[in-house]
Design a protein around this motif. Structure first.
Motif, mmCIF file in Angstrom:
data_model
loop_
_atom_site.group_PDB
_atom_site.id
_atom_site.type_symbol
_atom_site.label_atom_id
_atom_site.label_comp_id
_atom_site.label_asym_id
_atom_site.label_seq_id
_atom_site.Cartn_x
_atom_site.Cartn_y
_atom_site.Cartn_z
ATOM 1 N N ARG A 109 1.015 -1.082 0.018
ATOM 2 C CA ARG A 109 -0.042 0.049 0.103
ATOM 3 C C ARG A 109 0.956 1.185 -0.180
ATOM 4 O O ARG A 109 0.461 2.312 0.677
ATOM 5 C CB ARG A 109 -0.981 -0.016 1.296
ATOM 6 C CG ARG A 109 -2.013 -1.175 1.055
ATOM 7 C CD ARG A 109 -3.084 -1.030 2.142
ATOM 8 N NE ARG A 109 -2.400 -1.361 3.338
ATOM 9 C CZ ARG A 109 -2.878 -0.831 4.552
ATOM 10 N NH1 ARG A 109 -3.815 0.018 4.483
ATOM 11 N NH2 ARG A 109 -2.318 -1.102 5.907
ATOM 12 N N SER A 110 1.734 1.000 -0.737
ATOM 13 C CA SER A 110 2.897 2.390 -0.759
ATOM 14 C C SER A 110 2.547 3.325 -1.699
ATOM 15 O O SER A 110 1.784 3.150 -2.592
ATOM 16 C CB SER A 110 4.346 1.900 -1.145
ATOM 17 O OG SER A 110 4.802 0.907 -0.415
ATOM 18 N N PRO A 111 2.892 4.515 -1.248
ATOM 19 C CA PRO A 111 2.311 5.749 -2.095
ATOM 20 C C PRO A 111 3.243 5.752 -3.520
ATOM 21 O O PRO A 111 4.269 5.404 -3.464
ATOM 22 C CB PRO A 111 2.613 6.902 -1.475
ATOM 23 C CG PRO A 111 3.488 6.648 -0.304
ATOM 24 C CD PRO A 111 3.297 5.053 -0.056
ATOM 25 N N PRO A 112 2.092 6.158 -4.477
ATOM 26 C CA PRO A 112 3.219 5.852 -5.860
ATOM 27 C C PRO A 112 4.523 6.899 -5.754
ATOM 28 O O PRO A 112 4.355 7.944 -5.135
ATOM 29 C CB PRO A 112 2.127 6.387 -6.964
ATOM 30 C CG PRO A 112 1.054 7.369 -6.022
ATOM 31 C CD PRO A 112 1.113 6.812 -4.566
ATOM 32 N N ARG A 113 5.448 6.531 -6.543
ATOM 33 C CA ARG A 113 6.622 7.415 -6.535
ATOM 34 C C ARG A 113 6.434 8.706 -7.385
ATOM 35 O O ARG A 113 5.765 8.537 -8.263
ATOM 36 C CB ARG A 113 7.723 6.777 -7.289
ATOM 37 C CG ARG A 113 8.350 5.461 -6.060
ATOM 38 C CD ARG A 113 9.520 4.780 -6.906
ATOM 39 N NE ARG A 113 9.793 3.534 -6.151
ATOM 40 C CZ ARG A 113 10.734 2.695 -6.685
ATOM 41 N NH1 ARG A 113 11.198 2.804 -7.711
ATOM 42 N NH2 ARG A 113 11.239 1.627 -5.754
ATOM 43 N N PRO A 114 7.169 9.776 -6.759
ATOM 44 C CA PRO A 114 6.702 10.991 -7.638
ATOM 45 C C PRO A 114 7.299 10.792 -9.236
ATOM 46 O O PRO A 114 8.559 10.072 -9.077
ATOM 47 C CB PRO A 114 7.133 12.058 -6.811
ATOM 48 C CG PRO A 114 8.261 11.511 -6.075
ATOM 49 C CD PRO A 114 7.562 9.911 -5.727
ATOM 50 N N PRO A 115 6.765 11.420 -10.114
ATOM 51 C CA PRO A 115 7.333 11.124 -11.357
ATOM 52 C C PRO A 115 8.943 11.916 -11.371
ATOM 53 O O PRO A 115 8.997 13.108 -10.714
ATOM 54 C CB PRO A 115 6.614 11.880 -12.310
ATOM 55 C CG PRO A 115 5.622 12.631 -11.724
ATOM 56 C CD PRO A 115 5.607 12.152 -10.379
ATOM 57 N N SER A 116 9.938 11.260 -12.027
ATOM 58 C CA SER A 116 11.189 11.684 -12.101
ATOM 59 C C SER A 116 11.241 12.964 -13.041
ATOM 60 O O SER A 116 10.655 12.830 -14.126
ATOM 61 C CB SER A 116 12.187 10.939 -12.448
ATOM 62 O OG SER A 116 11.920 10.488 -13.790
ATOM 63 N N THR A 117 11.841 14.135 -12.534
ATOM 64 C CA THR A 117 11.776 15.222 -13.300
ATOM 65 C C THR A 117 13.045 15.728 -13.697
ATOM 66 O O THR A 117 14.188 15.542 -12.823
ATOM 67 C CB THR A 117 11.039 16.398 -12.599
ATOM 68 O OG1 THR A 117 11.886 16.615 -11.311
ATOM 69 C CG2 THR A 117 9.697 16.222 -12.237
ATOM 70 N N GLU A 118 13.317 15.944 -14.670
ATOM 71 C CA GLU A 118 14.659 16.526 -15.336
ATOM 72 C C GLU A 118 15.036 17.644 -14.855
ATOM 73 O O GLU A 118 14.025 18.574 -14.814
ATOM 74 C CB GLU A 118 15.085 16.210 -16.816
ATOM 75 C CG GLU A 118 15.009 14.867 -17.240
ATOM 76 C CD GLU A 118 15.393 14.603 -18.687
ATOM 77 O OE1 GLU A 118 15.906 15.703 -19.298
ATOM 78 O OE2 GLU A 118 14.834 13.905 -19.232
#
Length: 146
Positions: A109-118
């Motif tokens: 039930r982990s929160p989704p990882r934030p999208p990687s931003t360049e």
């Protein structure tokens, strides 16, 4: 060896029931570090113990020691370099098995990882090109915003 011996051995192997998809049903509780290792949260049991000692593992919101007994239905929170993992214990096992079986021991039930931003303005230059020219420096400054 005759054929009767082969059949007896095959029946004995078929009669032995390996732990099911939810772990060993006979187990009522398991040490936390053993479960973390069996659920493949850590590569070794020693690493699981170290994470518990460092306070990176919590059970029901409370920092837990490696020897704490873990039961079905409890919530385990693990802080790793990859981020926060929140696992609900569905099954118990003291033995490490295949990853497919390990995934049945918990509900993630982990929160989704934030999208990687360049990072904007990152200019990559190949090695050996030498110092940037005046025009290239101006372009780099324009990209970086100053």
């Amino acid at each position: 060896m005759d054929d009767a011996d082969d059949n007896d051995e095959g029946e004995a192997e078929a009669g032995a029931t390996p732990p099911g998809p939810a772990g060993d049903p006979a187990l009522q509780s398991v040490r936390l570090d053993k479960w973390l290792w069996a659920a493949r949260c850590f590569k070794t049991r020693g690493l699981a113990s170290e994470a518990c000692a460092a306070g990176h593992v919590k059970v029901a919101g409370v920092t837990a020691k490696a020897a704490r007994s873990l039961r079905r239905g409890e919530e385990v929170t693990i802080k790793t370099s990859d981020g926060l993992r929140i696992l609900e214990v569905l099954g118990l096992s003291e033995r490490r098995g295949p990853a497919a079986v390990a995934r049945t021991l918990y509900n993630d039930r982990s929160p989704p990882r934030p999208p990687s931003t360049e990072v904007p303005g990152m200019v990559v230059r190949d090695r050996g090109l030498g110092r940037p020219t005046k025009q290239e420096r101006r372009d780099i400054r324009r990209l970086r915003g100053y």
